[in-house]
Design a protein around this motif. Structure first.
Motif, PDB file in Angstrom:
ATOM      1  N   ASN A  22       0.782  -1.246   0.000  1.00 62.99           N
ATOM      2  CA  ASN A  22       0.000   0.000   0.000  1.00 62.99           C
ATOM      3  C   ASN A  22       0.810   1.291   0.000  1.00 62.99           C
ATOM      4  O   ASN A  22       0.260   2.344  -0.323  1.00 62.99           O
ATOM      5  CB  ASN A  22      -0.933   0.017   1.219  1.00 62.99           C
ATOM      6  CG  ASN A  22      -1.901  -1.147   1.199  1.00 62.99           C
ATOM      7  OD1 ASN A  22      -2.549  -1.392   0.188  1.00 62.99           O
ATOM      8  ND2 ASN A  22      -1.974  -1.890   2.281  1.00 62.99           N
ATOM      9  N   PHE A  23       2.087   1.217   0.376  1.00 60.25           N
ATOM     10  CA  PHE A  23       2.889   2.439   0.548  1.00 60.25           C
ATOM     11  C   PHE A  23       4.301   2.269   0.001  1.00 60.25           C
ATOM     12  O   PHE A  23       4.811   1.153  -0.100  1.00 60.25           O
ATOM     13  CB  PHE A  23       2.964   2.829   2.037  1.00 60.25           C
ATOM     14  CG  PHE A  23       1.615   2.978   2.673  1.00 60.25           C
ATOM     15  CD1 PHE A  23       0.814   4.075   2.396  1.00 60.25           C
ATOM     16  CD2 PHE A  23       1.117   1.994   3.522  1.00 60.25           C
ATOM     17  CE1 PHE A  23      -0.455   4.202   2.946  1.00 60.25           C
ATOM     18  CE2 PHE A  23      -0.145   2.104   4.083  1.00 60.25           C
ATOM     19  CZ  PHE A  23      -0.934   3.212   3.794  1.00 60.25           C
ATOM     20  N   LEU A  24       4.908   3.422  -0.307  1.00 56.29           N
ATOM     21  CA  LEU A  24       6.286   3.432  -0.804  1.00 56.29           C
ATOM     22  C   LEU A  24       7.030   4.602  -0.161  1.00 56.29           C
ATOM     23  O   LEU A  24       6.476   5.703  -0.040  1.00 56.29           O
ATOM     24  CB  LEU A  24       6.278   3.604  -2.335  1.00 56.29           C
ATOM     25  CG  LEU A  24       7.627   3.802  -3.035  1.00 56.29           C
ATOM     26  CD1 LEU A  24       8.495   2.551  -2.890  1.00 56.29           C
ATOM     27  CD2 LEU A  24       7.425   4.115  -4.515  1.00 56.29           C
ATOM     28  N   ALA A  25       8.274   4.350   0.267  1.00 57.96           N
ATOM     29  CA  ALA A  25       9.144   5.408   0.791  1.00 57.96           C
ATOM     30  C   ALA A  25      10.401   5.462  -0.070  1.00 57.96           C
ATOM     31  O   ALA A  25      10.990   4.427  -0.395  1.00 57.96           O
ATOM     32  CB  ALA A  25       9.525   5.110   2.245  1.00 57.96           C
ATOM     33  N   VAL A  51      -7.602  12.258   2.327  1.00 61.06           N
ATOM     34  CA  VAL A  51      -7.222  10.899   2.718  1.00 61.06           C
ATOM     35  C   VAL A  51      -8.225  10.305   3.704  1.00 61.06           C
ATOM     36  O   VAL A  51      -8.751  11.009   4.577  1.00 61.06           O
ATOM     37  CB  VAL A  51      -5.772  10.875   3.287  1.00 61.06           C
ATOM     38  CG1 VAL A  51      -5.682  11.470   4.687  1.00 61.06           C
ATOM     39  CG2 VAL A  51      -5.215   9.455   3.279  1.00 61.06           C
ATOM     40  N   SER A  52      -8.492   9.005   3.560  1.00 62.83           N
ATOM     41  CA  SER A  52      -9.405   8.318   4.486  1.00 62.83           C
ATOM     42  C   SER A  52      -8.667   8.002   5.784  1.00 62.83           C
ATOM     43  O   SER A  52      -7.433   7.912   5.815  1.00 62.83           O
ATOM     44  CB  SER A  52      -9.906   7.014   3.858  1.00 62.83           C
ATOM     45  OG  SER A  52      -8.838   6.093   3.753  1.00 62.83           O
ATOM     46  N   GLY A  57      -4.346   5.810   8.945  1.00 65.81           N
ATOM     47  CA  GLY A  57      -3.931   4.973  10.076  1.00 65.81           C
ATOM     48  C   GLY A  57      -2.806   4.032   9.685  1.00 65.81           C
ATOM     49  O   GLY A  57      -1.779   3.938  10.372  1.00 65.81           O
ATOM     50  N   ASN A  58      -2.963   3.364   8.539  1.00 64.04           N
ATOM     51  CA  ASN A  58      -1.930   2.433   8.082  1.00 64.04           C
ATOM     52  C   ASN A  58      -0.657   3.169   7.662  1.00 64.04           C
ATOM     53  O   ASN A  58       0.462   2.678   7.863  1.00 64.04           O
ATOM     54  CB  ASN A  58      -2.454   1.598   6.906  1.00 64.04           C
ATOM     55  CG  ASN A  58      -3.575   0.673   7.319  1.00 64.04           C
ATOM     56  OD1 ASN A  58      -3.605   0.197   8.452  1.00 64.04           O
ATOM     57  ND2 ASN A  58      -4.514   0.416   6.426  1.00 64.04           N
ATOM     58  N   MET A  59      -0.845   4.366   7.104  1.00 63.42           N
ATOM     59  CA  MET A  59       0.307   5.154   6.653  1.00 63.42           C
ATOM     60  C   MET A  59       1.136   5.629   7.850  1.00 63.42           C
ATOM     61  O   MET A  59       2.366   5.688   7.788  1.00 63.42           O
ATOM     62  CB  MET A  59      -0.187   6.338   5.820  1.00 63.42           C
ATOM     63  CG  MET A  59       0.878   6.988   4.963  1.00 63.42           C
ATOM     64  SD  MET A  59       0.118   8.121   3.773  1.00 63.42           S
ATOM     65  CE  MET A  59       1.567   8.758   2.973  1.00 63.42           C
TER      66      MET A  59
END
Ligand code: AMP
Length: 118
Positions: A22-25, A51-52, A57-59
């Motif tokens: 779901n995410f990228l850094a 943003v939801s 929360g997950n981020m």
């Protein structure tokens, strides 16, 4: 397609630090601090305004993992997200800047000279 969606798709190269479903850094191309990392959701969200709470929360958890991986937990770091034109948002895909690796300057707003504010 926006520039960060192209980075997610691998169309534009990036210096990746951490990635999950779901995410990228990845490292900012034009760093403003010794450590300057960008964290983005893979889903295209324009800004923090859109943003939801589920993604946010997950981020948050993912950002904490990135900060830990970069060794920033002990001395601290700054987390910034620019929103819209007044916020100075250039890329219209939600991203958090993680800044650290040294003592950061914090400028205060001066009423008669807005250019001196951050
Ligand atoms: P903002 O002004 O908050 O929208 O921040 C956008 C950030 O994206 C800036 O700090 C840029 O240096 C960074 N940036 C733009 N293009 C790239 C890229 N291809 N790879 C890494 N960072 C980028």
């Amino acid at each position: 397609m926006c520039i960060f969606c192209k980075i997610i798709d691998g169309e534009i190269p990036s210096n990746k630090i951490l990635e999950d479903d779901n995410f990228l850094a990845f490292h900012d191309i034009n760093p403003a601090a010794p450590v300057h990392v960008l964290v983005i959701p893979k889903e295209h969200v324009v800004s923090f305004n859109d943003v939801s709470s589920e993604i946010m929360g997950n981020m948050s958890k993912f950002i904490q993992e990135v900060a830990n991986k970069m060794g920033l937990n002990e001395n601290g770091y700054r987390l910034i997200t620019n929103i819209g034109d007044d916020g100075g948002q250039e890329v219209k895909h939600l991203h958090f800047h993680i800044l650290g690796g040294g003592k950061l300057i914090w400028n205060h707003y001066e009423q008669n000279d807005p250019h001196k504010s951050i």
